[in-house]
Design a protein around this motif. Structure first.
Motif, PDB file in Angstrom:
ATOM      1  N   GLU A  60      34.124  16.612  -2.286  1.00 23.42           N
ATOM      2  CA  GLU A  60      33.579  16.932  -0.964  1.00 23.42           C
ATOM      3  C   GLU A  60      34.304  18.114  -0.321  1.00 23.42           C
ATOM      4  OE1 GLU A  60      32.525  13.581   1.553  1.00 23.42           O
ATOM      5  OE2 GLU A  60      32.857  12.250  -0.169  1.00 23.42           O
ATOM      6  N   ARG A  61      34.467  19.181  -1.094  1.00 24.94           N
ATOM      7  CA  ARG A  61      35.165  20.354  -0.589  1.00 24.94           C
ATOM      8  C   ARG A  61      34.219  21.469  -0.132  1.00 24.94           C
ATOM      9  NH1 ARG A  61      35.914  24.617  -3.713  1.00 24.94           N
ATOM     10  NH2 ARG A  61      35.153  24.610  -5.839  1.00 24.94           N
ATOM     11  N   LEU A  62      32.910  21.322  -0.406  1.00 21.29           N
ATOM     12  CA  LEU A  62      31.934  22.339  -0.011  1.00 21.29           C
ATOM     13  C   LEU A  62      31.324  21.983   1.339  1.00 21.29           C
ATOM     14  CD1 LEU A  62      30.195  22.773  -3.469  1.00 21.29           C
ATOM     15  CD2 LEU A  62      31.921  24.264  -2.435  1.00 21.29           C
ATOM     16  N   ASP A  63      31.267  22.957   2.227  1.00 22.44           N
ATOM     17  CA  ASP A  63      30.710  22.770   3.568  1.00 22.44           C
ATOM     18  C   ASP A  63      29.181  22.895   3.507  1.00 22.44           C
ATOM     19  OD1 ASP A  63      29.862  22.934   6.184  1.00 22.44           O
ATOM     20  OD2 ASP A  63      31.272  24.494   6.760  1.00 22.44           O
ATOM     21  N   PRO A  64      28.444  21.835   3.854  1.00 23.06           N
ATOM     22  CA  PRO A  64      26.984  21.884   3.795  1.00 23.06           C
ATOM     23  C   PRO A  64      26.376  23.034   4.609  1.00 23.06           C
ATOM     24  CG  PRO A  64      27.719  19.628   4.071  1.00 23.06           C
ATOM     25  CD  PRO A  64      28.933  20.511   4.228  1.00 23.06           C
ATOM     26  N   GLU A  65      26.908  23.305   5.791  1.00 19.65           N
ATOM     27  CA  GLU A  65      26.363  24.387   6.616  1.00 19.65           C
ATOM     28  C   GLU A  65      26.592  25.748   5.961  1.00 19.65           C
ATOM     29  OE1 GLU A  65      27.655  24.141  10.667  1.00 19.65           O
ATOM     30  OE2 GLU A  65      26.988  22.063  10.843  1.00 19.65           O
ATOM     31  N   GLU A  66      27.745  25.922   5.343  1.00 15.53           N
ATOM     32  CA  GLU A  66      28.039  27.171   4.658  1.00 15.53           C
ATOM     33  C   GLU A  66      27.115  27.343   3.442  1.00 15.53           C
ATOM     34  OE1 GLU A  66      31.862  29.537   2.812  1.00 15.53           O
ATOM     35  OE2 GLU A  66      32.207  27.773   4.059  1.00 15.53           O
ATOM     36  N   LEU A  67      26.837  26.247   2.734  1.00 14.17           N
ATOM     37  CA  LEU A  67      25.911  26.305   1.606  1.00 14.17           C
ATOM     38  C   LEU A  67      24.500  26.654   2.075  1.00 14.17           C
ATOM     39  CD1 LEU A  67      27.040  23.256  -0.557  1.00 14.17           C
ATOM     40  CD2 LEU A  67      27.221  25.685  -1.169  1.00 14.17           C
ATOM     41  N   TRP A  77      17.280  27.351   1.188  1.00 11.68           N
ATOM     42  CA  TRP A  77      17.955  26.457   2.130  1.00 11.68           C
ATOM     43  C   TRP A  77      18.587  25.307   1.365  1.00 11.68           C
ATOM     44  CZ3 TRP A  77      12.709  26.862   1.487  1.00 11.68           C
ATOM     45  CH2 TRP A  77      12.038  25.718   1.059  1.00 11.68           C
ATOM     46  N   ARG A  78      19.428  24.576   2.057  1.00 14.28           N
ATOM     47  CA  ARG A  78      20.049  23.370   1.513  1.00 14.28           C
ATOM     48  C   ARG A  78      19.241  22.166   1.970  1.00 14.28           C
ATOM     49  NH1 ARG A  78      23.034  19.553   3.607  1.00 14.28           N
ATOM     50  NH2 ARG A  78      24.247  18.270   2.190  1.00 14.28           N
TER      51      ARG A  78
END
Length: 81
Positions: A60-67, A77-78
């Motif tokens: 869980e190191r990736l930021d959903p908003e940044e992706l 989009w994500r």
């Protein structure tokens, strides 16, 4: 260990392949993302298909908003899995 996945929706295969490569460079993603063709309901034509880039993020190191912003660079989009 969790089973967190991120799904990026892209307009075509070329964009999905570019995103998969760029994920390594920008986010340091080591595991190969999975590319999946997602045909729109009732459509068989490849032109009407979106492509999904699915990546695991067990730590869980990736930021959903940044992706989401990242996918937007390719008109994508994500999506919440």
């Amino acid at each position: 260990m969790s089973d967190v996945r991120h799904v990026l929706v892209l307009p075509d295969r070329d964009a999905a392949e570019e995103v998969a490569d760029a994920l390594r460079e920008r986010f340091g993603v080591v595991e190969e993302p999975q590319l999946v063709r997602d045909a729109l309901a009732g459509e068989d034509d490849a032109e009407d298909a979106q492509w999904l880039v699915v990546l695991r993020d067990e730590e869980e190191r990736l930021d959903p908003e940044e992706l989401d912003r990242f996918a937007g660079e390719w008109e994508g989009w994500r999506e919440e899995p």
